[in-house]
Design an enzyme around this catalytic site. Structure first.
Site, mmCIF file in Angstrom:
data_model
loop_
_atom_site.group_PDB
_atom_site.id
_atom_site.type_symbol
_atom_site.label_atom_id
_atom_site.label_comp_id
_atom_site.label_asym_id
_atom_site.label_seq_id
_atom_site.Cartn_x
_atom_site.Cartn_y
_atom_site.Cartn_z
ATOM 1 N N GLU A 80 -14.050 73.332 -62.708
ATOM 2 C CA GLU A 80 -14.274 73.449 -61.268
ATOM 3 C C GLU A 80 -13.036 74.075 -60.632
ATOM 4 O O GLU A 80 -12.839 73.975 -59.426
ATOM 5 C CB GLU A 80 -14.616 72.095 -60.651
ATOM 6 C CG GLU A 80 -13.612 70.994 -60.933
ATOM 7 C CD GLU A 80 -14.015 69.689 -60.291
ATOM 8 O OE1 GLU A 80 -14.233 69.686 -59.081
ATOM 9 O OE2 GLU A 80 -14.101 68.674 -61.004
ATOM 10 N N CYS A 112 -16.690 67.209 -62.232
ATOM 11 C CA CYS A 112 -16.150 66.705 -63.504
ATOM 12 C C CYS A 112 -17.210 66.560 -64.580
ATOM 13 O O CYS A 112 -16.905 66.131 -65.700
ATOM 14 C CB CYS A 112 -15.481 65.357 -63.283
ATOM 15 S SG CYS A 112 -14.129 65.437 -62.134
ATOM 16 N N HIS A 234 -14.924 58.629 -67.540
ATOM 17 C CA HIS A 234 -14.244 59.662 -66.760
ATOM 18 C C HIS A 234 -13.193 58.914 -65.939
ATOM 19 O O HIS A 234 -13.519 57.972 -65.216
ATOM 20 C CB HIS A 234 -15.246 60.371 -65.828
ATOM 21 C CG HIS A 234 -14.560 61.148 -64.741
ATOM 22 N ND1 HIS A 234 -13.617 62.111 -65.021
ATOM 23 C CD2 HIS A 234 -14.639 61.069 -63.389
ATOM 24 C CE1 HIS A 234 -13.165 62.613 -63.887
ATOM 25 N NE2 HIS A 234 -13.759 61.990 -62.883
HETATM 26 P P1 HMG Z 1 -5.940 55.191 -50.696
HETATM 27 O O1 HMG Z 1 -6.609 55.026 -49.379
HETATM 28 O O2 HMG Z 1 -4.629 55.872 -50.732
HETATM 29 O O3 HMG Z 1 -5.719 53.830 -51.441
HETATM 30 O O4 HMG Z 1 -6.968 56.006 -51.628
HETATM 31 P P2 HMG Z 1 -6.291 52.348 -51.139
HETATM 32 O O5 HMG Z 1 -5.779 51.867 -49.849
HETATM 33 O O6 HMG Z 1 -7.780 52.318 -51.383
HETATM 34 O O7 HMG Z 1 -5.553 51.556 -52.305
HETATM 35 C C1 HMG Z 1 -5.823 51.825 -53.624
HETATM 36 C C2 HMG Z 1 -5.636 50.543 -54.417
HETATM 37 O O8 HMG Z 1 -4.255 50.200 -54.384
HETATM 38 C C3 HMG Z 1 -6.362 49.331 -53.821
HETATM 39 O O9 HMG Z 1 -6.797 48.554 -54.922
HETATM 40 C C4 HMG Z 1 -5.265 48.591 -53.081
HETATM 41 O O10 HMG Z 1 -5.521 47.187 -52.926
HETATM 42 C C5 HMG Z 1 -4.109 48.822 -54.024
HETATM 43 P P3 HMG Z 1 -8.375 48.322 -55.179
HETATM 44 O O11 HMG Z 1 -8.891 47.611 -53.981
HETATM 45 O O12 HMG Z 1 -8.986 49.705 -55.296
HETATM 46 O O13 HMG Z 1 -8.412 47.545 -56.423
HETATM 47 N N1 HMG Z 1 -2.792 48.662 -53.372
HETATM 48 C C6 HMG Z 1 -1.766 48.057 -53.992
HETATM 49 N N2 HMG Z 1 -1.642 47.480 -55.207
HETATM 50 C C7 HMG Z 1 -0.409 46.945 -55.543
HETATM 51 N N3 HMG Z 1 0.656 46.956 -54.688
HETATM 52 C C8 HMG Z 1 0.556 47.537 -53.467
HETATM 53 C C9 HMG Z 1 -0.678 48.116 -53.070
HETATM 54 N N4 HMG Z 1 -1.112 48.755 -51.966
HETATM 55 C C10 HMG Z 1 -2.405 49.092 -52.169
HETATM 56 N N5 HMG Z 1 1.617 47.543 -52.665
HETATM 57 C C11 HMG Z 1 -8.151 56.945 -53.459
HETATM 58 C C12 HMG Z 1 -7.148 55.881 -53.019
HETATM 59 C C13 HMG Z 1 -8.460 56.762 -54.920
HETATM 60 C C14 HMG Z 1 -9.426 56.818 -52.633
HETATM 61 C C15 HMG Z 1 -7.484 58.331 -53.248
HETATM 62 O O14 HMG Z 1 -6.403 58.479 -54.125
HETATM 63 C C16 HMG Z 1 -8.430 59.501 -53.455
HETATM 64 O O15 HMG Z 1 -9.117 59.909 -52.537
HETATM 65 N N6 HMG Z 1 -8.463 60.084 -54.697
HETATM 66 C C17 HMG Z 1 -9.336 61.228 -55.004
HETATM 67 C C18 HMG Z 1 -10.796 60.804 -55.177
HETATM 68 C C19 HMG Z 1 -11.092 60.115 -56.461
HETATM 69 O O16 HMG Z 1 -10.364 60.210 -57.429
HETATM 70 N N7 HMG Z 1 -12.235 59.417 -56.519
HETATM 71 C C20 HMG Z 1 -12.661 58.729 -57.714
HETATM 72 C C21 HMG Z 1 -14.163 58.663 -57.889
HETATM 73 S S1 HMG Z 1 -14.929 60.264 -57.748
HETATM 74 C C22 HMG Z 1 -14.594 61.062 -59.241
HETATM 75 O O17 HMG Z 1 -14.183 60.436 -60.180
HETATM 76 C C23 HMG Z 1 -14.795 62.518 -59.327
HETATM 77 C C24 HMG Z 1 -13.538 63.341 -59.234
HETATM 78 O O18 HMG Z 1 -12.847 63.327 -60.477
HETATM 79 C C25 HMG Z 1 -13.899 64.778 -58.819
HETATM 80 C C26 HMG Z 1 -14.930 65.539 -59.649
HETATM 81 O O19 HMG Z 1 -15.973 65.049 -60.045
HETATM 82 O O20 HMG Z 1 -14.681 66.734 -59.824
HETATM 83 C C27 HMG Z 1 -12.577 62.839 -58.186
#
Ligand code: HMG
Length: 392
Positions: A80, A112, A234
């Site tokens: 992609e 992906c 994945h």
């Molecule tokens: P965010 O808003 O920065 O993070 O986004 P958050 O507030 O959701 O926190 C993440 C986790 O950290 C949470 O844990 C928090 O509690 C924890 P969870 O509730 O998830 O278990 N946290 C802490 N832990 C320890 N100490 C601390 C602390 N603070 C918070 N101090 C997000 C995170 C993954 C959404 C962002 O990075 C993102 O948008 N990433 C890109 C999208 C993505 O990877 N999505 C995955 C599913 S889709 C997919 O896999 C397809 C993809 O590969 C694309 C394709 O298909 O081509 C992405």
């Protein structure tokens, strides 16, 4: 019934990386959020001589000397992060690898999921073309933008696989369960260098699609969770896989939970150090498991593939006797340990340079920037991308 599966598998990832704790400090985020909450310790950083063609070719070159290249009849590149709106990256790779002209070569895109689409097509091709093999390459650069929520889930790399009859590593079971729906969780319009993503929604969809496909697969095959030696996912970031695995382990006995959790740790080690490979991510999990897991011939491994947009598929395969002889276990670990660490300033400068759209001719030499593979992107001449092999 004929057996088809992965005969060879090779990985390529850039030789420069950053520590996510240093990124966290710069972004004024608690480092534990990145290392525990998201589950990423390091992130591979591609430089301007690295693109999906150079990475894909480098991944395939890790094993091509071990196979009969004249029998490869199909080359599919799942990506992609395409380099052209028309010409397939597969044709550039075919040329670099000196593959035969009697070949069907093309590119597949569905976020992906692209490489898994290639793996499924390759199985059908091999079954209907006795003696022929198929080369499937997953190659991507995951790019979200500096100082965005997705930044810490970037990464880059390629995984190449030779699919054949009587494979030497993994023999696929014939069943699979797929699920597709029109979902706006992640997309990259033609005018944008980076992906648009609704991160929270994407994680919901990933998990929802996992439940659909895993339940359907178990129903179709009458297999139980206890039958699996390991489940691979994945992995856009390791926490995502932990969440899916929690769903898989609901209502399982303690011994199964302990066993599959240890195997998950093994399968997610490389993702922790490299980041999201997009199409190659699931297959990097497999390589990580093969190198670091506790496995035996005949073991059943599950595969969960998810591509935003969204398409998912669950399938499985058994390890073939002697598979250990086909995988260079130490090579990858040594390579990761030898990578060059970048400061956050250096990473930001490289990130910005890679994002520049250039319309005039230009030349890149390995001396101009650190080129980390034998095959590298050497610039543009007359609007055509140039690739070179170091020392050739
Ligand atoms: P965010 O808003 O920065 O993070 O986004 P958050 O507030 O959701 O926190 C993440 C986790 O950290 C949470 O844990 C928090 O509690 C924890 P969870 O509730 O998830 O278990 N946290 C802490 N832990 C320890 N100490 C601390 C602390 N603070 C918070 N101090 C997000 C995170 C993954 C959404 C962002 O990075 C993102 O948008 N990433 C890109 C999208 C993505 O990877 N999505 C995955 C599913 S889709 C997919 O896999 C397809 C993809 O590969 C694309 C394709 O298909 O081509 C992405």
């Amino acid at each position: 019934m004929s057996t088809v599966g992965i005969d060879q598998i090779g990985v390529y990832t850039p030789a420069q990386y950053i520590e996510t704790t240093e990124l966290a400090k710069r972004r004024q985020v608690d480092p534990n959020k990145y290392t525990i909450g998201i589950g990423q310790n390091q992130m591979a950083v591609p430089n301007p001589t690295t693109d999906i063609v150079s990475m894909g070719a480098n991944a395939a070159r890790t094993f091509l000397s071990k196979v009969d290249v004249s029998q490869i009849g199909l080359l599919v590149v799942g990506t992609e992060s395409g380099i052209d709106q028309s010409k397939a990256s597969a044709l550039f790779i075919k040329s670099i690898l000196n593959l035969p002209n009697q070949l069907r070569a093309f590119e597949v895109k569905e976020a992906c999921f692209g490489a898994t689409a290639g793996v499924m097509m390759a199985q059908d091709y091999v079954k209907t073309h006795p003696g022929k093999t198929a080369l499937v390459i997953a190659s991507d650069i995951s790019r979200y933008g500096l100082n965005t929520g997705g930044e810490v889930t970037q990464g880059a790399g390629a995984v190449a696989m030779l699919i054949s009859e009587k494979p030497r590593i993994v023999e696929f079971l014939p069943e699979s369960a797929s699920y597709s729906d029109d979902v706006n969780d992640f997309w990259r319009p033609n005018y944008s260098e980076t992906a648009f993503v609704d991160g929270k929604y994407s994680t919901e969809k990933y998990l929802e699609f996992f439940t659909h496909t895993f339940d359907d697969y178990l129903k179709q095959t009458q297999l139980k969770v206890t039958d699996f030696a390991a489940l691979t996912y994945h992995l856009p970031f390791t926490k995502m896989g932990i969440k899916a695995q929690r769903l898989a382990l609901e209502n399982q006995d303690e011994a199964t939970k302990t066993r599959l959790t240890a195997q998950f740790e093994a399968s997610s080690k490389y993702c922790r150090q490299i980041g999201n490979l997009y199409t190659g991510s699931l297959y990097l999990s497999l390589v990580s498991l093969l190198h670091q897991g506790n496995l035996n011939s005949g073991d059943l491994i599950g595969f969960y593939s998810y591509g935003s947009g969204s398409v998912a598929e669950f399938f499985a395969g058994r390890l073939v006797a002697g598979y250990q002889n086909e995988i260079a276990t130490n090579h990858m670990q040594d390579f990761l340990a030898s990578r060059q660490k970048l400061s956050i300033d250096e990473y930001e400068a490289i990130y910005t340079e890679c994002g520049k759209v250039k319309t005039d001719d230009y030349e890149l030499t390995p001396e101009a920037v650190i080129s980390d593979g034998e095959v590298y992107f050497a610039g543009v001449k007359d609007h055509l991308r140039q690739y070179k092999v170091k020392g050739a």
